[in-house]
Write an enzyme that holds these catalytic residues in place. Structure first.
Site, mmCIF file in Angstrom:
data_model
loop_
_atom_site.group_PDB
_atom_site.id
_atom_site.type_symbol
_atom_site.label_atom_id
_atom_site.label_comp_id
_atom_site.label_asym_id
_atom_site.label_seq_id
_atom_site.Cartn_x
_atom_site.Cartn_y
_atom_site.Cartn_z
ATOM 1 C CG ASP A 1 49.802 -5.263 60.354
ATOM 2 O OD1 ASP A 1 50.193 -4.088 60.253
ATOM 3 O OD2 ASP A 1 48.947 -5.622 61.183
ATOM 4 N NE ARG B 1 48.445 -2.006 64.834
ATOM 5 C CZ ARG B 1 48.453 -3.217 65.343
ATOM 6 N NH1 ARG B 1 48.546 -3.383 66.640
ATOM 7 N NH2 ARG B 1 48.368 -4.274 64.568
ATOM 8 C CD GLU C 1 48.788 -9.879 61.447
ATOM 9 O OE1 GLU C 1 47.976 -10.437 62.195
ATOM 10 O OE2 GLU C 1 48.718 -8.675 61.142
ATOM 11 C CD GLU D 1 51.493 -6.695 68.546
ATOM 12 O OE1 GLU D 1 50.620 -7.522 68.261
ATOM 13 O OE2 GLU D 1 51.510 -5.543 68.060
ATOM 14 C CD GLU E 1 45.047 -5.515 62.799
ATOM 15 O OE1 GLU E 1 44.466 -6.533 63.170
ATOM 16 O OE2 GLU E 1 46.251 -5.501 62.465
ATOM 17 C CG HIS F 1 52.929 -6.231 62.947
ATOM 18 N ND1 HIS F 1 53.002 -5.968 64.287
ATOM 19 C CD2 HIS F 1 51.651 -6.638 62.717
ATOM 20 C CE1 HIS F 1 51.828 -6.212 64.864
ATOM 21 N NE2 HIS F 1 50.989 -6.611 63.921
ATOM 22 C CG HIS G 1 46.018 -6.485 58.886
ATOM 23 N ND1 HIS G 1 46.299 -7.291 59.965
ATOM 24 C CD2 HIS G 1 44.762 -6.834 58.465
ATOM 25 C CE1 HIS G 1 45.271 -8.104 60.181
ATOM 26 N NE2 HIS G 1 44.340 -7.856 59.283
HETATM 27 C C1 LER Z 1 48.250 -7.686 66.122
HETATM 28 O O1 LER Z 1 49.088 -6.609 66.319
HETATM 29 C C2 LER Z 1 47.759 -7.733 64.727
HETATM 30 O O2 LER Z 1 48.266 -7.077 63.845
HETATM 31 C C3 LER Z 1 46.621 -8.618 64.455
HETATM 32 O O3 LER Z 1 46.281 -8.604 63.116
HETATM 33 C C4 LER Z 1 46.982 -10.006 64.988
HETATM 34 O O4 LER Z 1 46.018 -10.942 64.980
HETATM 35 MN MN MN Z 2 47.564 -7.071 61.796
#
Ligand code: LER
Ligand code: MN
Length: 271
Positions: free
Chosen positions: A185, A217, A152, A158, A246, A188, A211
């Site tokens: 994701d 978020r 990921e 981060e 998430e 991100h 994700h």
């Molecule tokens: C952290 O921001 C994230 O997106 C998780 O999926 C990381 O393990």
């Molecule tokens: Mn994630």
């Protein structure tokens, strides 16, 4: 495509999840809301009664798309890019335990935060080689269990390497393992990609998990990302895996995030 949501067995400091602590009870709630899968975030599978978790997943007819492993970094400091060889070794051992756990569900294992951060004063290429070495050990081990890992990319706040999907692909090529895919994701990606949809298209042969969270978020539809277009793009590349929410437990902590999530995913025709 299938609809999932993240659930942790613990009261972790990682904030983007609506379900924490009572794992079996929350698995039941996730199924009753109409999700197809529960993405299990676990610090150490040895802390669990694995048979009870397997039973809860089976009885509720859910799939487990991937096991989230980041708590081992955020709470215990285990990392693939740590300059201390003993820490890296412990991180590999933990991921091996996660692989055995994942094999019980035909699940992948996420390699996200466990990649760590390159420490100040450490040569970037050297730290990347440490991470590659860890990933090779884990992918080799995972092959024995028929398990895939999914790498990921995380945003720059981060992690200070592998921030974009393309950087993830380059890293996967350097590792050279057939059972290592890519986790896209949207949270991100919103920070790092020039175009979320173009990046998804370019990464089409690598994406094995997704994700979903909006720009802030929150769950999809409560920020300013164009999820209709993102879903259309995932359909266009033939992605058939899970999209896993998430998201922060907002607007409150009464699982209303999960309720809003299933509504949003249904509206987006995730099926
Ligand atoms: C952290 O921001 C994230 O997106 C998780 O999926 C990381 O393990
Ligand atoms: Mn994630």
């Amino acid at each position: 495509m299938k609809k999932s949501i993240v659930v942790s067995n613990a009261s972790t400091i990682f904030s983007a999840l609506d379900f924490k602590i009572n794992l079996e009870e929350n698995i039941e709630k996730i199924a009753s809301l109409g999700f197809d899968g529960a993405e299990l975030h676990v610090g150490n599978p040895k802390d669990l009664n694995v048979e009870n978790v397997v039973k809860a997943i089976k009885e509720n007819n859910l799939e487990v798309p991937t096991i989230g492993t980041g708590q081992a970094y955020t709470e215990e400091g285990l990392s693939f890019s740590d300059s201390n060889e003993i820490v890296r070794k412990k991180a590999v051992e933990r991921i091996k335990d996660q692989i055995i756990f994942a094999s019980r569900f035909n699940s992948q294992v996420t390699i996200g935060s466990i990649m760590g951060k390159i420490e100040e004063g450490v040569n970037k290429t050297e730290a990347e080689e440490w991470a590659i070495d860890c990933l090779r050990k884990c992918t080799e081990f995972a092959k024995e269990y028929n398990v895939r890992l999914t790498l990921e990319p995380l945003n720059r706040y981060e992690r200070n390497f592998i921030n974009t999907l393309n950087e993830g692909i380059e890293f996967i090529k350097r590792v050279g393992a057939s059972n290592l895919g890519l986790l896209a994701d949207t949270f991100h990606m919103n920070i790092e990609e020039i175009s979320i949809c173009d990046s998804i298209i370019q990464a089409k042969d690598y994406i094995t998990h997704v994700h979903f969270a909006d720009s802030n978020r929150w769950t999809p539809g409560y920020g300013h990302l164009d999820f209709a277009k993102i879903v259309q793009t995932l359909k266009k590349i033939g992605y058939q895996g899970h999209v896993s929410a998430e998201a922060l437990p907002l607007p409150d902590s009464d699982n209303n995030c999960a309720r809003l999530t299933i509504e949003a995913l249904n509206k987006l025709n995730i099926s």
